[in-house]
Write an enzyme that holds these catalytic residues in place. Structure first.
Site, PDB file in Angstrom:
ATOM      1  N   GLU A   8       0.877  -1.162   0.000  1.00 26.87           N
ATOM      2  CA  GLU A   8       0.000   0.000   0.000  1.00 26.87           C
ATOM      3  C   GLU A   8       0.924   1.224   0.000  1.00 26.87           C
ATOM      4  O   GLU A   8       1.807   1.312   0.856  1.00 26.87           O
ATOM      5  CB  GLU A   8      -0.842  -0.038   1.278  1.00 26.87           C
ATOM      6  CG  GLU A   8      -2.054   0.831   1.233  1.00 26.87           C
ATOM      7  CD  GLU A   8      -2.865   0.723   2.522  1.00 26.87           C
ATOM      8  OE1 GLU A   8      -3.589   1.668   2.807  1.00 26.87           O
ATOM      9  OE2 GLU A   8      -2.750  -0.306   3.224  1.00 26.87           O
TER      10      GLU A   8
ATOM     11  N   ARG B  11       3.690 -12.822  10.358  1.00 25.13           N
ATOM     12  CA  ARG B  11       4.464 -11.626  10.032  1.00 25.13           C
ATOM     13  C   ARG B  11       5.742 -11.592  10.845  1.00 25.13           C
ATOM     14  O   ARG B  11       5.861 -12.205  11.903  1.00 25.13           O
ATOM     15  CB  ARG B  11       3.635 -10.357  10.229  1.00 25.13           C
ATOM     16  CG  ARG B  11       3.162 -10.122  11.649  1.00 25.13           C
ATOM     17  CD  ARG B  11       2.136  -8.999  11.713  1.00 25.13           C
ATOM     18  NE  ARG B  11       2.685  -7.724  11.343  1.00 25.13           N
ATOM     19  CZ  ARG B  11       2.195  -6.957  10.341  1.00 25.13           C
ATOM     20  NH1 ARG B  11       1.158  -7.344   9.646  1.00 25.13           N
ATOM     21  NH2 ARG B  11       2.737  -5.797  10.075  1.00 25.13           N
TER      22      ARG B  11
ATOM     23  N   LYS C 171       4.146   0.760   9.805  1.00 25.10           N
ATOM     24  CA  LYS C 171       4.323   2.043   9.125  1.00 25.10           C
ATOM     25  C   LYS C 171       3.776   3.195   9.954  1.00 25.10           C
ATOM     26  O   LYS C 171       4.360   4.267  10.004  1.00 25.10           O
ATOM     27  CB  LYS C 171       3.582   2.003   7.782  1.00 25.10           C
ATOM     28  CG  LYS C 171       4.419   1.458   6.657  1.00 25.10           C
ATOM     29  CD  LYS C 171       3.641   1.434   5.367  1.00 25.10           C
ATOM     30  CE  LYS C 171       2.628   0.313   5.357  1.00 25.10           C
ATOM     31  NZ  LYS C 171       2.053   0.019   4.050  1.00 25.10           N
TER      32      LYS C 171
HETATM   33  P1  ATP Z   1       2.143  -1.991   8.285  1.00 28.20           P
HETATM   34  O1  ATP Z   1       1.478  -2.774   9.370  1.00 28.20           O
HETATM   35  O2  ATP Z   1       3.569  -1.691   8.559  1.00 28.20           O
HETATM   36  O3  ATP Z   1       1.374  -0.774   7.883  1.00 28.20           O
HETATM   37  P2  ATP Z   1       0.948  -3.332   6.072  1.00 28.20           P
HETATM   38  O4  ATP Z   1       0.705  -4.780   6.108  1.00 28.20           O
HETATM   39  O5  ATP Z   1      -0.200  -2.435   6.253  1.00 28.20           O
HETATM   40  O6  ATP Z   1       2.122  -2.994   7.042  1.00 28.20           O
HETATM   41  P3  ATP Z   1       1.248  -3.231   3.240  1.00 28.20           P
HETATM   42  O7  ATP Z   1       1.875  -2.187   2.380  1.00 28.20           O
HETATM   43  O8  ATP Z   1      -0.210  -3.438   3.153  1.00 28.20           O
HETATM   44  O9  ATP Z   1       1.659  -2.903   4.737  1.00 28.20           O
HETATM   45  O10 ATP Z   1       2.025  -4.611   3.057  1.00 28.20           O
HETATM   46  C1  ATP Z   1       2.518  -5.127   1.859  1.00 28.20           C
HETATM   47  C2  ATP Z   1       2.791  -6.582   2.050  1.00 28.20           C
HETATM   48  O11 ATP Z   1       3.788  -6.778   3.046  1.00 28.20           O
HETATM   49  C3  ATP Z   1       1.554  -7.318   2.510  1.00 28.20           C
HETATM   50  O12 ATP Z   1       1.450  -8.529   1.798  1.00 28.20           O
HETATM   51  C4  ATP Z   1       1.811  -7.548   3.976  1.00 28.20           C
HETATM   52  O13 ATP Z   1       1.154  -8.697   4.421  1.00 28.20           O
HETATM   53  C5  ATP Z   1       3.331  -7.697   4.016  1.00 28.20           C
HETATM   54  N1  ATP Z   1       3.855  -7.350   5.330  1.00 28.20           N
HETATM   55  C6  ATP Z   1       3.685  -6.197   6.018  1.00 28.20           C
HETATM   56  N2  ATP Z   1       4.282  -6.250   7.221  1.00 28.20           N
HETATM   57  C7  ATP Z   1       4.847  -7.471   7.312  1.00 28.20           C
HETATM   58  C8  ATP Z   1       5.617  -8.145   8.314  1.00 28.20           C
HETATM   59  N3  ATP Z   1       5.922  -7.561   9.477  1.00 28.20           N
HETATM   60  N4  ATP Z   1       6.039  -9.408   8.056  1.00 28.20           N
HETATM   61  C9  ATP Z   1       5.758  -9.995   6.884  1.00 28.20           C
HETATM   62  N5  ATP Z   1       5.050  -9.429   5.902  1.00 28.20           N
HETATM   63  C10 ATP Z   1       4.594  -8.172   6.101  1.00 28.20           C
HETATM   64 MG    MG Z   2      -1.937  -2.611   4.851  1.00 29.01          MG
END
Ligand code: ATP
Ligand code: MG
Length: 557
Positions: A36, A261, A271
C-alpha cells in the site's frame, strides 16, 4: 536473477508443490507483492518480498508488484517511487509487471454489477456506524439491514447513481449479501464500496466510489492470474470471503496462503508507528540509520544480500513470534566478515610520536584487503613517525589482563612495527600524547628474534589522515517489545542510540569509498560513508560492531 540464498522448504512451498502435483494451476507459479503506497517499506515487508519473489524464482514463475492503491485519502506518489526503489535495491525485478489495483477499477465495477444482478450484493442506505452496530458479535447474530431485500433493478439504479456522484460520503454503500449470522464476522454482509469524493493519484476524479480491501484484493489477484496469494496471518479470517467472492464471480481463483508476520525485538514494524517517530522528530527521517526501514538499513550500511540471507534463514512460519535483533545482526556480521574491505581509522585519537624514525618519513605498510578473502590481495596504507592510536588502547596504570599499550610496554602497531612506549606527554593530569620507540628490524610487524608481543593495536598516520565525523548507532529501543509496556512505545526510545564522534582520523583511501560499500575499520567494526558527506566534511556511519557487545553486557560471552 537467481539468488544463491535459497530458502529451505517450508509450508508455503509445500502448498506450491501440491498445486504443481495436482495441476490446479497447470504448471504455473505466479505470486505478487502488494504494498500500500502509504509509507516506506520496512524489513517486515522485505520478508514478504523475499518470500514472493523467492518462490517465483525457485519455481521458474513470475512475481508482480501491485500497488494496493484503493484508498485515495492516505496514499502519496512519493511512496510509490520509494517502494519500487527499495524492491530493486533488495535485488528483485518485476520486469514489465508493475500494476495498480486502481487499474482495475472498471473491471471491479463491472464485477460488482454482475454480483448485484445475481442477487449477491445490495445498496444499503445506512451509515457505516449503523451497519457496524448491527453486526452482532461472536455469540449474537447480526441484524438484517432493512435494505437487504431491495430488487435487483433498484440496486442497479442506486449503484449507478453512487458512481455518478449523486450521493454524499456516508450516504450509501454497496454490500455483499452473504450471511448476517455467519460465525465469521467478515462474512456478515461486508462493505464492497464506499462513496468518497476524493482525488486519486492515479485515476484523478474519475471515481467517487472506492472498493474495500476485501473487494479489491482477491479480484485483482484473479485479474493478474496469480496462483498463490501470500499474505500475513491477520487475513486468515478474510479467506472465506476471498473465496466466496471469487466463487460467486466464477473467475480464476488463486489460493490465499497466510504466514506469520515478522517481528524483531527492540524495534517496531508498523508504518503507522514509524511515521509517528518521524513526525515527532525522534529520528531524523524514514532513512535514519536506526530505523527498521529498508532506507534506514541501506543508509546504515546493511548489504541487501545480508538481508536476503537473514530473511531466508529465519524461514516462514504459521505462528507469530519475535526474532531476536541479534539474529539479524549475526547475518549482517557474517556477510560483512566475508566481503568487507579492511581500512584503518581511529575514533578517539591519542597522538603518538615515533622518536627513532625520521620526522619526515613517508612510508607505506601492506595490508590484506580482506584476510577472509586472500584473492582480494593487499593494499598499501601510508605510515609516518606521527601517528594516532585509539585513546583506550593506552593505560598508564593497566590492570592485569590489559595487553595493549602502557608506559615501558611493547605492542605491535598493526602490520607496521613493534613499538615501546618511552614517554607520556601530559597537560596537567590529562594525557595528551605518547612517545614510542620502534624496533627497526620489525618493519611489517614481526619481531626479528621471534619474541612474543601480546597486544596489537591499530593506528593512522597523521600527515596522511582525513578527519571524519563518525556516527555510532545502537538499538532504537531499550526494551525487547516497545509495544508491550504500560507507557507510550516512544517513551522506550534508547537515548544512547546515536552517539556522534567528531575529530576522528581515518586513512585517506576512505574518501574514495563509494555509497553502497560497507567496509571494516580494523578492530572497530563495519562502517559506510553517509550521504551527509560533503567536499570538506566526511561523515561515516558505524553499521555494526565486530562482536555482539550486548551479549557481553549480559555476561553471555
Ligand atoms: P504496516 O502494518 O507496517 O502498515 P501493512 O501490512 O499495512 O504494514 P502493506 O503495504 O499493506 O503494509 O504490506 C505489503 C505486504 O507486506 C503485505 O502482503 C503484507 O502482508 C506484508 N507485510 C507487512 N508487514 C509485514 C511483516 N511484518 N512481516 C511480513 N510481511 C509483512
Ligand atoms: Mg496494509
Amino acid at each position: 536473477m537467481a539468488h544463491d540464498e535459497r530458502m529451505t522448504k517450508d509450508f508455503v512451498r509445500d502448498i506450491v508443490d501440491a498445486h504443481l502435483a495436482s495441476g490446479r494451476f497447470g504448471q504455473r507459479v505466479h505470486t505478487r507483492f502488494p504494498p500500500e503506497p502509504n509509507g516506506y517499506l520496512h524489513i517486515g515487508h522485505a520478508k514478504s518480498i523475499v518470500l514472493n519473489f523467492g518462490i517465483a524464482e525457485e519455481y521458474g514463475g513470475k512475481c508482480n508488484v501491485r500497488f494496493d492503491d484503493t484508498n485515495p485519502v492516505r496514499e502519496e506518489e512519493e511512496f510509490v517511487d520509494s517502494i519500487l526503489e527499495d524492491v530493486r535495491w533488495l535485488g528483485y525485478d518485476w520486469e514489465d509487471r508493475l500494476f495498480y489495483a486502481s487499474d482495475y477499477f472498471d473491471q471491479l465495477y463491472e464485477w460488482a454489477v454482475d454480483l448485484i444482478r445475481k442477487g449477491w450484493a445490495y445498496v444499503d442506505d445506512q451509515t457505516v456506524d449503523e451497519i457496524r452496530a448491527q453486526r452482532g458479535d461472536l455469540t449474537t447474530p447480526g441484524t438484517l439491514s432493512p435494505f437487504r431485500d431491495r430488487s435487483v433493478d433498484e440496486n442497479l439504479d442506486l449503484f449507478a447513481r453512487m458512481r455518478a456522484g449523486e450521493f454524499a460520503e456516508g450516504e450509501r454503500v454497496l454490500r455483499a449479501k452473504v450471511d448476517m449470522s455467519h460465525p465469521n464476522m467478515n462474512m456478515r454482509d461486508p462493505i464492497m464500496y464506499r462513496v468518497l469524493h476524493a482525488t486519486h493519484h492515479n485515476t484523478g476524479d474519475r471515481w467517487c466510489i472506492y472498493p474495500s480491501y476485501d473487494w479489491a484484493h482477491g479480484q485483482s489477484d484473479s485479474i493478474e492470474g496469480i496462483t498463490q496469494s501470500i499474505c500475513t496471518l491477520e487475513f486468515e479470517n478474510h479467506r472465506p470471503l476471498y473465496d466466496w467472492l471469487l466463487d460467486r464471480l466464477g473467475v480464476h481463483h488463486p489460493q490465499q496462503i497466510e504466514f506469520a508476520r515478522l517481528n524483531i525485538s527492540y524495534t517496531v514494524l508498523s508504518k503507522r508507528r514509524l511515521r509517528q517517530m518521524v513526525e515527532d522528530g525522534l529520528v531524523s527521517g524514514w532513512d535514519d540509520p536506526r530505523m527498521p526501514t529498508l532506507r534506514g538499513m541501506r543508509r546504515r550500511g546493511y548489504p541487501p544480500a545480508a538481508l536476503r540471507d537473514f530473511l531466508s534463514r529465519i524461514g516462514v512460519a504459521k505462528v507469530n513470534s519475535t526474532i531476536a535483533f541479534e539474529t539479524l545482526e549475526h547475518s549482517i556480521r557474517d556477510h560483512l566478515n566475508r566481503t568487507a574491505r579492511r581500512f584503518m581509522g581511529v575514533l578517539d585519537p591519542l597522538p603518538v610520536t615515533i622518536e627513532n624514525l625520521p620526522a619526515d618519513l613517508d612510508d607505506t605498510m601492506d595490508f590484506a584487503v580482506n584476510p577472509e578473502d586472500p584473492g582480494a590481495g593487499t593494499r598499501a596504507i601510508p605510515f609516518s613517525a606521527d601517528l594516532v592510536i585509539e585513546r583506550d588502547d593506552f593505560m598508564e596504570d593497566p590492570p592485569k589482563g590489559f595487553h595493549r599499550l602502557a608506559p615501558g610496554r611493547e605492542v605491535r602497531l598493526r602490520n607496521a612495527y613493534l613499538a615501546t612506549c618511552t614517554e607520556v606527554v601530559r597537560d596537567g593530569s590529562e594525557v595528551t600524547g605518547l612517545v614510542c620507540r620502534v624496533d627497526p628490524g620489525s618493519r611489517g610487524g614481526n619481531a626479528p628474534d621471534g619474541r612474543r608481543v601480546k597486544g596489537t593495536i591499530h593506528w593512522v598516520s597523521v600527515p596522511h589522515a582525513v578527519e571524519a565525523e563518525v556516527r555510532l548507532f545502537d538499538r532504537l529501543f531499550t526494551v525487547e517489545d516497545p509495544m508491550a509496556g504500560d507507557g507510550d512505545f516512544m517513551s522506550y526510545i534508547n537515548p544512547d542510540s546515536l552517539v556522534v564522534r567528531k575529530g576522528c582520523k581515518v586513512e585517506p583511501a576512505v574518501t574514495g569509498i563509494g555509497p553502497g560499500e560497507t567496509f571494516q575499520f580494523e578492530r572497530l567494526g563495519y562502517f559506510c560513508v553517509d550521504p551527509d558527506t560533503t567536499d570538506g566534511h566526511l561523515v561515516i556511519n558505524r553499521t555494526i560492531t565486530l562482536r555482539d557487545t550486548w551479549a557481553r553486557i549480559r555476561g553471555e560471552r
